[in-house]
Each structure stands twice: as C-alpha cells, then as structure tokens.
Enzyme design. Structure first.
Site, PDB file in Angstrom:
ATOM      1  N   ARG A  81      48.619  -3.565 -22.400  1.00 32.83           N
ATOM      2  CA  ARG A  81      47.865  -4.862 -22.979  1.00 32.83           C
ATOM      3  C   ARG A  81      48.526  -5.412 -23.543  1.00 32.83           C
ATOM      4  NH1 ARG A  81      43.353  -0.808 -26.332  1.00 32.83           N
ATOM      5  NH2 ARG A  81      45.227  -0.588 -27.629  1.00 32.83           N
ATOM      6  N   LYS A 184      43.922  -7.811 -27.015  1.00 32.27           N
ATOM      7  CA  LYS A 184      43.725  -7.625 -29.115  1.00 32.27           C
ATOM      8  C   LYS A 184      44.553  -8.558 -29.707  1.00 32.27           C
ATOM      9  CE  LYS A 184      44.600  -3.117 -30.940  1.00 32.27           C
ATOM     10  NZ  LYS A 184      43.336  -2.722 -31.074  1.00 32.27           N
ATOM     11  N   GLU A 220      30.415  -2.910 -27.485  1.00 33.79           N
ATOM     12  CA  GLU A 220      31.410  -1.537 -28.597  1.00 33.79           C
ATOM     13  C   GLU A 220      31.040  -1.590 -29.802  1.00 33.79           C
ATOM     14  OE1 GLU A 220      35.474  -1.833 -28.779  1.00 33.79           O
ATOM     15  OE2 GLU A 220      35.536  -4.480 -28.545  1.00 33.79           O
TER      16      GLU A 220
HETATM   17  C1  LIG Z   1      41.963  -1.364 -30.761  1.00 35.84           C
HETATM   18  C2  LIG Z   1      40.546  -1.280 -30.699  1.00 35.84           C
HETATM   19  C3  LIG Z   1      40.357  -0.446 -29.554  1.00 35.84           C
HETATM   20  C4  LIG Z   1      40.602   1.047 -29.279  1.00 35.84           C
HETATM   21  O1  LIG Z   1      41.669   1.168 -28.480  1.00 35.84           O
HETATM   22  P1  LIG Z   1      42.643   1.939 -28.625  1.00 35.84           P
HETATM   23  O2  LIG Z   1      43.532   1.872 -27.282  1.00 35.84           O
HETATM   24  O3  LIG Z   1      42.277   3.350 -27.533  1.00 35.84           O
HETATM   25  O4  LIG Z   1      42.886   2.857 -29.767  1.00 35.84           O
HETATM   26  C5  LIG Z   1      38.823  -0.491 -29.689  1.00 35.84           C
HETATM   27  N1  LIG Z   1      38.101  -1.964 -29.415  1.00 35.84           N
HETATM   28  C6  LIG Z   1      38.554  -2.889 -30.200  1.00 35.84           C
HETATM   29  C7  LIG Z   1      37.813  -3.702 -30.295  1.00 35.84           C
HETATM   30  C8  LIG Z   1      40.119  -2.834 -30.999  1.00 35.84           C
HETATM   31  O5  LIG Z   1      40.690  -3.564 -31.048  1.00 35.84           O
END
Ligand SMILES: *Cc1c(COP(=O)(O)O)cnc(C)c1O
Length: 338
Positions: A81, A184, A220
C-alpha cells in the site's frame, strides 16, 4: 530501555521509545538506513512535504504471541500500500524487502516496548515517507526520507466494548473519486480535521463520509472502512475509488469467506443502512468498532445491539485478535516473526 511502563494504562497516544530507523533517498538510491535515538529531524525549510504535502504514512502492529515470540501482522500488505501511495504522489517506492527489514529492525531495537502477551496491547508501527529536499516550484522533491518509529499502545477495549455513533456532515467531503482518497497521503487527514471537530462538538466520535459526487453512496468513516452485515448474513463493504483499502477490511473479508459467508464489495446507498443488522468501522487501531447509531440531518438510524458487538462482527473481531497473538493458527501466513 530504562523506563517502566504500566501496560494497563497505555492508550493510543504518542510516547518516545529508544529509537527509530531513518533512510534517505538521493540520486536514485536508498541508503542502508540508520538507527537514530533523537526523535527530531533536521529538515530543509523548502521541503516538499511541508509545503505541498508530498508525504504518505502507514500503520501496522507487532504483538507478543502466546509462544513468547514477537510477530508483525500483515507487513507485506502495508508495504504494497505504501508503494501505491508513493507512486500516486511521485515519490520513489520502497522495495517490499526494505520495508519489511525496516519495520523488523526498528521493532527489534525497541523490543522492550512490545506489550506482553496477556496485556491486550501491541506495538504500533508508523512508517512515514516524505519529500525532504527543497523545491519552490510545484514539482517532486529530489530527496526523500523514510522513517519508521514505534510506540506501545493499549487494548482499546479494556473498559469493555462500547458501540459508537457516527454522523454525516454533508457539507464536507473527505476525498474525490479521482483524487487521492485511495492512498494514505498526509493531505487527506488535514482535510478531515475540521469536519471531525464539528462531529465531535455534536457529540459524535466519528464521521461517515458519502461519495463526493452525489452524496448518495457510502464511502467510509474518517479513518476506518465501513463494513456491515445484512439480514441475510452477507458481509457488505463499499466499493469506491475514493476510499482507502483497509488491510483490516481485507483480513475480515478473508475470514468471513473462510467461514462460508457471502461477501459483497459494491456501491452501498446510504438508505440501505436501515436494513443492516450490524455496522462496524474497521482499521488497525481497533480492528472493529461497532456503530449503533448514524445521524444525517434530521434522520437518525439505529442499527445493531445497544451494547457490545452483534454476533457476526463480534465473532470476526475475536478471530482477528486471536490470530494476531497466536491463539488461532495463522493459516494465511499473515504474521512475520521479528
Ligand atoms: C488507515 C486507514 C484505514 C484503515 O486501514 P487499515 O489498513 O485497516 O488500518 C481506513 N480508512 C482510512 C481513511 C485510513 O487512513
């Protein structure tokens, strides 16, 4: 390590540990990485990360397992990722082997900070990659820094499992369909601070974001994916180009599939929430938080039980936690020994 840590009082908040690891990219190459004790960095005033948000991060965890060994959960997925995040904002990628070496090395160096097996805690690992070289015109940096630091965190549910309420603040979006919501990158979180504060002032610990184009479909929560169980026992989660692909969600989908459940990754209309029997927010920090109330304008939708988890999300939650600490077999090879 010379501090005494009260493992039971740990929360999800910053704590200094012994050291972090730091790599620099210059002239097309990453260096070998260096362990540093000082938690401060000397950075150029014109670094692209500071001005133009050329920065991305990750979050993963190491656990002390029931055999006494320390293991990191799904590090390869975080490596992949971070590679996607780096590519989207024109940063050099980090080879998966280097990423794994970095998280393993820094965990080993701080092994005394990994909470013990029965504490319910874990070592949170935070990789960070950013443009550290000077630029004043908008263009990618010529130098990059990759840091991994760690900190011990407590069991989020030590006081019992409390479902939370979420709110849709319709005049804000987290990310656009063709933007950077699927990676991210730092800027997404700056954009979410104001709506998050508004939600919290209204008494809601989390925000639910809808698709930016029509505000009809669920994207989300602010920092966690939306998951739900339908009355037919199907696991549903939104497919959308503007959500972050949660590794916890991926884990939950694998486990749901293993137990014979049907999985649907598809656009989910906001109006469908009233038909769900369980709703959850999922991410590394907590695994799953049950959501039992969602407000939007003058509508309030109640969902799932008033206390604790519903049966299906509760079962999935327990399975993840048990695999992480070695109480259930690691059938998928998700753990990397430190
Ligand atoms: C980090 C994050 C998540 C969760 O991801 P994981 O890999 O399960 O920790 C979900 N949504 C957003 C916007 C994030 O930044």
């Amino acid at each position: 390590m010379d501090k005494k840590i009260d493992w039971q009082s740990l929360e999800f908040s910053y704590l200094d540990t012994d050291c972090h690891i730091r790599y620099t990219w210059k002239n097309g190459n990453w260096d070998q990485g260096e362990i540093r004790n000082d938690p401060y960095i000397n950075i150029h005033i014109a670094a692209t990360a500071l001005h133009y948000g050329q920065s991305a991060f990750e979050g993963l965890k190491a656990f002390t397992c029931n055999d006494g060994k320390v293991k990191i959960f799904r590090a390869d997925e975080n490596a992949k990722r971070m590679e996607k995040s780096a590519s989207r904002i024109l940063m050099p990628t980090i080879p998966e082997s280097m990423f794994i070496e970095a998280v393993t090395r820094v965990t080993k160096e701080n092994i005394g900070y990994v909470p013990p097996y029965d504490s319910g805690g874990s070592l949170y690992i935070r990789p960070l990659l950013f443009g550290s070289g000077p630029r004043i015109g908008v263009q990618p940096s010529g130098e990059y820094t990759f840091i991994v630091f760690v900190l011990p965190v407590g069991d989020y549910y030590k006081g019992g499992i409390e479902p939370v309420s979420a709110v849709v603040v319709d005049r804000y979006d987290r990310s656009a369909p063709n933007g950077v919501g699927h990676v991210k990158v730092a800027g997404n979180y700056a954009a979410s601070l104001e709506p998050r504060q508004i939600a919290q002032k209204m008494g809601y610990p989390i925000n639910l974001y809808l698709d930016a184009k029509e505000h009809r479909f669920i994207d989300e929560f602010g920092t966690s994916n939306f998951i739900a169980i339908t009355k037919f026992g199907t696991f549903v989660t939104p497919s959308s180009s503007s959500i972050l692909q949660s590794i916890t969600n991926k884990t939950l989908m694998s486990l749901a599939k293993d137990s014979g459940m049907k999985i649907e990754e598809r656009p989910i209309q906001f109006d469908e929430i009233q038909d769900f029997t369980e709703v959850g927010a999922c991410g590394t920090a907590v695994v799953i938080t049950p959501v039992n109330r969602i407000e939007r304008g003058d509508r309030i939708i109640e969902v799932g039980p008033q206390n604790g988890f519903g049966p299906i999300l509760g079962d999935l939650y327990k399975k993840v936690r048990s695999i992480q600490v070695g109480e259930l077999p690691d059938k998928h090879g998700w753990l990397t020994e430190v």
